[in-house]
Design an enzyme around this catalytic site. Sequence first.
Site, short mmCIF file in Angstrom:
data_model
loop_
_atom_site.label_atom_id
_atom_site.label_comp_id
_atom_site.label_asym_id
_atom_site.label_seq_id
_atom_site.Cartn_x
_atom_site.Cartn_y
_atom_site.Cartn_z
N HIS A 74 -0.92 -5.40 5.43
CA HIS A 74 -0.80 -4.47 4.30
C HIS A 74 0.19 -4.94 3.24
CE1 HIS A 74 2.56 -3.12 6.87
NE2 HIS A 74 3.13 -2.70 5.74
C1 UD1 Z 1 4.63 1.20 2.17
C2 UD1 Z 1 5.95 0.48 2.06
C3 UD1 Z 1 5.95 -0.72 3.00
C4 UD1 Z 1 5.62 -0.30 4.41
C5 UD1 Z 1 4.33 0.48 4.43
C6 UD1 Z 1 4.11 1.03 5.80
C7 UD1 Z 1 7.04 0.52 -0.13
C8 UD1 Z 1 7.35 -0.26 -1.35
N1 UD1 Z 1 6.15 -0.02 0.71
O1 UD1 Z 1 3.62 0.32 1.73
O2 UD1 Z 1 7.24 -1.31 3.00
O3 UD1 Z 1 5.51 -1.44 5.21
O4 UD1 Z 1 4.42 1.58 3.51
O5 UD1 Z 1 2.79 1.36 6.05
O6 UD1 Z 1 7.57 1.58 0.07
N2 UD1 Z 1 -2.50 5.25 0.63
C9 UD1 Z 1 -3.43 6.13 1.09
N3 UD1 Z 1 -3.02 7.12 1.94
C10 UD1 Z 1 -1.75 7.27 2.35
C11 UD1 Z 1 -0.80 6.37 1.87
C12 UD1 Z 1 -1.17 5.36 1.00
O7 UD1 Z 1 -4.61 6.04 0.76
O8 UD1 Z 1 -1.44 8.18 3.15
C13 UD1 Z 1 -2.93 4.17 -0.27
C14 UD1 Z 1 -2.81 4.54 -1.74
O9 UD1 Z 1 -3.91 3.97 -2.41
C15 UD1 Z 1 -1.54 3.83 -2.15
C16 UD1 Z 1 -1.53 2.61 -1.26
O10 UD1 Z 1 -2.10 3.03 -0.03
O11 UD1 Z 1 -1.51 3.51 -3.52
C17 UD1 Z 1 -0.14 2.05 -1.01
O12 UD1 Z 1 0.73 3.05 -0.51
P1 UD1 Z 1 2.31 2.93 -0.73
O13 UD1 Z 1 3.03 3.96 0.03
O14 UD1 Z 1 2.62 2.84 -2.18
O15 UD1 Z 1 2.64 1.51 -0.15
P2 UD1 Z 1 2.23 0.88 1.25
O16 UD1 Z 1 1.39 -0.31 1.01
O17 UD1 Z 1 1.73 1.93 2.14
N1 UDP Z 2 1.06 1.61 13.60
C1 UDP Z 2 0.21 2.64 14.00
N2 UDP Z 2 -1.12 2.54 13.72
C2 UDP Z 2 -1.67 1.45 13.08
C3 UDP Z 2 -0.79 0.42 12.67
C4 UDP Z 2 0.57 0.53 12.93
O1 UDP Z 2 0.66 3.61 14.61
O2 UDP Z 2 -2.89 1.43 12.88
C5 UDP Z 2 2.50 1.73 13.88
C6 UDP Z 2 3.15 0.55 14.56
O3 UDP Z 2 3.05 0.65 15.96
C7 UDP Z 2 4.59 0.66 14.10
C8 UDP Z 2 4.44 1.20 12.68
O4 UDP Z 2 3.15 1.80 12.62
O5 UDP Z 2 5.29 1.61 14.89
C9 UDP Z 2 4.56 0.06 11.70
O6 UDP Z 2 4.19 0.49 10.45
P1 UDP Z 2 3.67 -0.48 9.29
O7 UDP Z 2 3.14 -1.73 9.89
O8 UDP Z 2 2.76 0.34 8.45
O9 UDP Z 2 5.00 -0.72 8.45
P2 UDP Z 2 6.16 -1.81 8.49
O10 UDP Z 2 6.73 -1.80 9.86
O11 UDP Z 2 5.56 -3.12 8.10
O12 UDP Z 2 7.11 -1.35 7.45
#
Ligand code: UD1
Ligand code: UDP
Length: 375
Positions: free
Chosen positions: A204
């Site tokens: 992601h």
């Molecule tokens: C965010 C964090 C990242 C973390 C990740 C965990 C920042 C800058 N990034 O990235 O560090 O590793 O979360 O998963 O804070 N979206 C949905 N549904 C949701 C949430 C998001 O559809 O419930 C989609 C939206 O299109 C959104 C995109 O995902 O624009 C990105 O979401 P966002 O929270 O901005 O960043 P992540 O890539 O999730």
């Molecule tokens: N995770 C989850 N379901 C998924 C992928 C990840 O429950 O399909 C959990 C994973 O076990 C960990 C957390 O989400 O506890 C990590 O989140 P993510 O990879 O989104 O964020 P990051 O750690 O890179 O910030």
Amino acid sequence: MNIVCVAGARPNFVKIAPILGALEANDAVNATLVHTGQHYDQAMSQVFFDELGLRSPDHFLGAGSGTHAEQTAAVMVAFEAILNDHQADALVVVGDVNSTVATAMVGAKAGLMVCHVEAGLRSRDWAMPEEINRVVTDRLSDLLLAPSADAVDNLKAEGYRPDQIHLVGNVMIDTLLTHLGTARERNVAARLGLAERFGVVTLHRPSNVDDPDTLDGLITALAKLSAVVPLVFPAHPRTIRLLENLKDRCDPRNLKLIDPLGYLDFLSLVDASALVLTDSGGVQEETTVLGVPCLTLRESTERPITVTEGTNRVVGTEPTRIIEAAQDALSRPATPTQPHGWDGKAASRCVDVIIETLQIADRPRPTDAIRDIDA
Ligand code: UD1
Ligand code: UDP
């Protein structure tokens, strides 16, 4: 003591659960839980509350998605209004997402004792939004609660005072150890019809999934590798949208693209897998403790202890290198390891430090962090 805890995104829920539990076990503490709404889909948010036994938040800010500035600003504006109605003493923020830095900024300016859980991690890649969030959040924090010795070293090298820095261990591993038994009973691999030996993929990071050339190369690698070992890919919502035009290149019998999984199902799947390919931060840590080989599809990691002590290898995004590393990893047994403090008790150590520091009337402030050159 009134302590406000913030969580907004998937990994935050996993980290805040044991901290909130430890705070609420202390009679002297009145804890408030704020959900910023950065993540809001059922599979990215509510499922974690249900499965981790997290109580409903006291406040839901509904910040949602947007550009970095839009999202950070939405959290800040809504969080400031909440703080205005609370006589809070301390703020606990976790990890490195936009919700973390946004609320740390508001909390610091409101004069709260800001406590950063997972302080000191550094990838040294300033193109990563999370690296900016880490550095800025640490600077805004009074208490720096570090997961590993490398994080402590980073903080010392940046000039933080020793009394601000505490090596507490890894709260994400507290959650893993609490739920591993239940997760193992779910047997998700069989439910998904996976072969006995399979790999798990998560991607992601914007540098991987928002860059069409890099994503194209990663899909090439995964398509080839899935002919050697079947792969299952629970795709983050950011990634699902971007994979639409690429998924025809993969044989769906070998590479199963599925929606994000809940915590217990995902843990069950990773635990049963032969290999993980990921760009997640938390997953690098979880695979170390589970003893599952992990290939990090990035050029750097902010979690070097998962390489030096754990099962992780940072292999970049070039397809040939990924396939070679995967074949090598599949041919070697990996063993579970628990770095110092990754023992299920990190949250209680965090809470002890927070309470002890709050009880000191003349507590240290981050503005005191500038050192005399001769000190
Ligand atoms: C965010 C964090 C990242 C973390 C990740 C965990 C920042 C800058 N990034 O990235 O560090 O590793 O979360 O998963 O804070 N979206 C949905 N549904 C949701 C949430 C998001 O559809 O419930 C989609 C939206 O299109 C959104 C995109 O995902 O624009 C990105 O979401 P966002 O929270 O901005 O960043 P992540 O890539 O999730
Ligand atoms: N995770 C989850 N379901 C998924 C992928 C990840 O429950 O399909 C959990 C994973 O076990 C960990 C957390 O989400 O506890 C990590 O989140 P993510 O990879 O989104 O964020 P990051 O750690 O890179 O910030």
